[in-house]
Design an enzyme around this catalytic site. Sequence first.
Site, PDB file in Angstrom:
ATOM      1  N   ASP A 104      42.070  25.216  18.139  1.00  0.00           N
ATOM      2  CA  ASP A 104      41.488  26.556  18.293  1.00  0.00           C
ATOM      3  C   ASP A 104      42.251  27.343  19.375  1.00  0.00           C
ATOM      4  O   ASP A 104      41.934  28.502  19.640  1.00  0.00           O
ATOM      5  CB  ASP A 104      39.978  26.512  18.549  1.00  0.00           C
ATOM      6  CG  ASP A 104      39.611  25.804  19.830  1.00  0.00           C
ATOM      7  OD1 ASP A 104      40.491  25.209  20.478  1.00  0.00           O
ATOM      8  OD2 ASP A 104      38.411  25.848  20.196  1.00  0.00           O
ATOM      9  N   SER A 105      43.297  26.727  19.947  1.00  0.00           N
ATOM     10  CA  SER A 105      44.260  27.463  20.776  1.00  0.00           C
ATOM     11  C   SER A 105      44.887  28.576  19.925  1.00  0.00           C
ATOM     12  O   SER A 105      45.511  29.500  20.454  1.00  0.00           O
ATOM     13  CB  SER A 105      45.351  26.526  21.315  1.00  0.00           C
ATOM     14  OG  SER A 105      45.857  25.696  20.283  1.00  0.00           O
ATOM     15  N   ASP A 146      40.369  21.745  14.597  1.00  0.00           N
ATOM     16  CA  ASP A 146      39.377  21.945  15.655  1.00  0.00           C
ATOM     17  C   ASP A 146      38.121  22.604  15.112  1.00  0.00           C
ATOM     18  O   ASP A 146      38.208  23.538  14.299  1.00  0.00           O
ATOM     19  CB  ASP A 146      39.958  22.873  16.731  1.00  0.00           C
ATOM     20  CG  ASP A 146      40.341  22.132  17.993  1.00  0.00           C
ATOM     21  OD1 ASP A 146      39.849  21.007  18.213  1.00  0.00           O
ATOM     22  OD2 ASP A 146      41.145  22.687  18.760  1.00  0.00           O
ATOM     23  N   LYS A 167      38.105  17.832  15.178  1.00  0.00           N
ATOM     24  CA  LYS A 167      38.021  17.545  16.620  1.00  0.00           C
ATOM     25  C   LYS A 167      36.991  18.473  17.222  1.00  0.00           C
ATOM     26  O   LYS A 167      36.933  19.651  16.869  1.00  0.00           O
ATOM     27  CB  LYS A 167      39.386  17.750  17.287  1.00  0.00           C
ATOM     28  CG  LYS A 167      39.330  17.621  18.813  1.00  0.00           C
ATOM     29  CD  LYS A 167      40.701  17.536  19.419  1.00  0.00           C
ATOM     30  CE  LYS A 167      41.381  18.858  19.666  1.00  0.00           C
ATOM     31  NZ  LYS A 167      40.631  19.812  20.517  1.00  0.00           N
ATOM     32  N   GLU A 177      41.884  15.832  28.342  1.00  0.00           N
ATOM     33  CA  GLU A 177      42.623  17.021  28.803  1.00  0.00           C
ATOM     34  C   GLU A 177      42.323  17.305  30.278  1.00  0.00           C
ATOM     35  O   GLU A 177      41.164  17.249  30.716  1.00  0.00           O
ATOM     36  CB  GLU A 177      42.242  18.251  27.950  1.00  0.00           C
ATOM     37  CG  GLU A 177      42.943  19.515  28.458  1.00  0.00           C
ATOM     38  CD  GLU A 177      42.910  20.707  27.503  1.00  0.00           C
ATOM     39  OE1 GLU A 177      42.375  20.584  26.385  1.00  0.00           O
ATOM     40  OE2 GLU A 177      43.442  21.768  27.906  1.00  0.00           O
TER      41      GLU A 177
HETATM   42  O1  KIV Z   1      43.191  23.839  20.715  1.00  0.00           O
HETATM   43  C1  KIV Z   1      44.105  23.056  20.995  1.00  0.00           C
HETATM   44  O2  KIV Z   1      45.290  23.310  20.751  1.00  0.00           O
HETATM   45  C2  KIV Z   1      43.730  21.793  21.600  1.00  0.00           C
HETATM   46  C3  KIV Z   1      44.817  20.936  22.165  1.00  0.00           C
HETATM   47  C4  KIV Z   1      45.526  21.595  23.251  1.00  0.00           C
HETATM   48  C5  KIV Z   1      44.326  19.591  22.545  1.00  0.00           C
HETATM   49  O3  KIV Z   1      42.598  21.463  21.639  1.00  0.00           O
END
Ligand code: KIV
Length: 264
Positions: free
Chosen positions: A45-46, A84, A113, A182
């Site tokens: 979700d980045s 995510d 995730k 993290e």
């Molecule tokens: O959203 C994301 O990219 C993440 C990773 C940085 C672990 O959760």
Amino acid sequence: MKKTTIVDIARMKAEGRRIVMITAYDALFAKIFDEAGVDVILVGDSLGQVVLGLPNTLGVTMEDMERHTGAAARGRKRAYLIADMPFLSFQVSPQEAIRNAGRLLQAGAEAVKLEGGRNVEAVIRAIAASDIPVMGHVGLTPQSIHRMGGYRVQGKTDVQKERLMDDALAVQEAGAFAVVLEGMPADLAGEITERLAIPTIGIGAGPRCDGQVLVMQDLLGLFDEFRPKFVKRFAEMKKPVQDAVRAYADEVREGKFPGREHSF
Ligand code: KIV
């Protein structure tokens, strides 16, 4: 190369082989990373910050995640694909969480995730019991930015360390097949990794995790809004990309492109 499965990921920890995970948000980069031989692709979700231009991950929706998960799924052939669960897609109730996790699998993910520890134990248990593999995510959890008061390293005091160890154990007991660690001290991440039977994937958590993940724009040197200490830029792609676009712009303005060789 043979398709990577959840069984391979568990086996990698047992055999002491490091797990390589990278984020991707579209078919083109998923294909490039797949061909480069990564084990796992995460549609993180980045996405919010690095693709959609949002200030944080809180504005990312299920529709965003479905769209980008579908694209990444179509691009990759071999890597294991995880999506995510965005903010508010799993917190409201385990039932809603199962439905949303299922939507991500229908979009092409092989696992989901979600962020949280002891507080999301029931949710992880419910999703995993529905035969949807779940990866946990503890420590610095970006969806909790307002509770944490910013993106701060977690687990610095003894009390916080105990809480993070407990979070990681809760995620494992609830049925997660792996967990992202993290933003925490390297020693703590190492202790969690030794204590857990499931693989740990670190980001800003030192070298003793079972695997590592980085956001693709960070490792390629494309994103420079901020440069966290834990990021290693394995390339500096922003400059060559801008140089190429400047050269294109110059040639168009000067009437050099397109030439006869590009014309019909
Ligand atoms: O959203 C994301 O990219 C993440 C990773 C940085 C672990 O959760």
